[in-house]
Enzyme design. Sequence first.
Site, mmCIF file in Angstrom:
data_model
loop_
_atom_site.group_PDB
_atom_site.id
_atom_site.type_symbol
_atom_site.label_atom_id
_atom_site.label_comp_id
_atom_site.label_asym_id
_atom_site.label_seq_id
_atom_site.Cartn_x
_atom_site.Cartn_y
_atom_site.Cartn_z
ATOM 1 N N GLY A 67 -31.775 47.962 51.022
ATOM 2 C CA GLY A 67 -30.425 47.421 50.815
ATOM 3 C C GLY A 67 -29.613 47.364 52.101
ATOM 4 N N CYS A 68 -29.754 48.380 52.925
ATOM 5 C CA CYS A 68 -28.993 48.433 54.182
ATOM 6 C C CYS A 68 -29.497 47.383 55.166
ATOM 7 C CB CYS A 68 -29.072 49.831 54.787
ATOM 8 S SG CYS A 68 -28.338 51.084 53.700
ATOM 9 N N THR A 69 -30.804 47.149 55.174
ATOM 10 C CA THR A 69 -31.366 46.117 56.036
ATOM 11 C C THR A 69 -30.890 44.748 55.583
ATOM 12 O OG1 THR A 69 -33.298 47.459 56.556
ATOM 13 C CG2 THR A 69 -33.510 45.075 56.861
ATOM 14 N N ALA A 115 -27.230 44.370 56.648
ATOM 15 C CA ALA A 115 -27.128 44.184 58.098
ATOM 16 C C ALA A 115 -27.574 42.780 58.500
ATOM 17 C CB ALA A 115 -27.966 45.236 58.821
#
Length: 156
Positions: free
Chosen positions: A43-45, A48
């Site tokens: 999710g963070c990738t 970003a």
Amino acid sequence: MIEEGDQLPKFSLAADDGSVVTADSLRGKNTVLYFYPKDDTSGCTKEACDFRDAFPRFGKTNAQVIGVSPDSVESHIKFKKKYQLPFQLLADEGHKLADALGVWKEKSMYGKKYMGVERTTVLIDRTGRVTRIFPKVRVPGHVEEVEAALRALDQK
């Protein structure tokens, strides 16, 4: 817990590029401060990379994008390089800024409770005032929401 209309609290955090970012250093430009739980997770990738892909459009709104997580500077450097992220990542290792903004919260996964960053984006105007808070961010469509809020802010 910070609210819309409040001044951004004082802070000083190390960035992946070797600089130190403070609340005062953000003044003069609209800032998208997005808090995410962990480098190089799915999710963070995705979040970003969505900000990366929209990055050229943010310049048109006179805004800078900065990611913040509890990961180390070294972790941020690897994450930034791997995904060619064109913006700074700040290491909030002691989660002091996350605490001050109210995004360090109790979370639950598979019945286990733990403390961590609740994915949140904070828009800060040129004077250091919080103009918009996006709590509990869902990644799909989020960058477009932020862009729309920035365009509205720029028209004020």
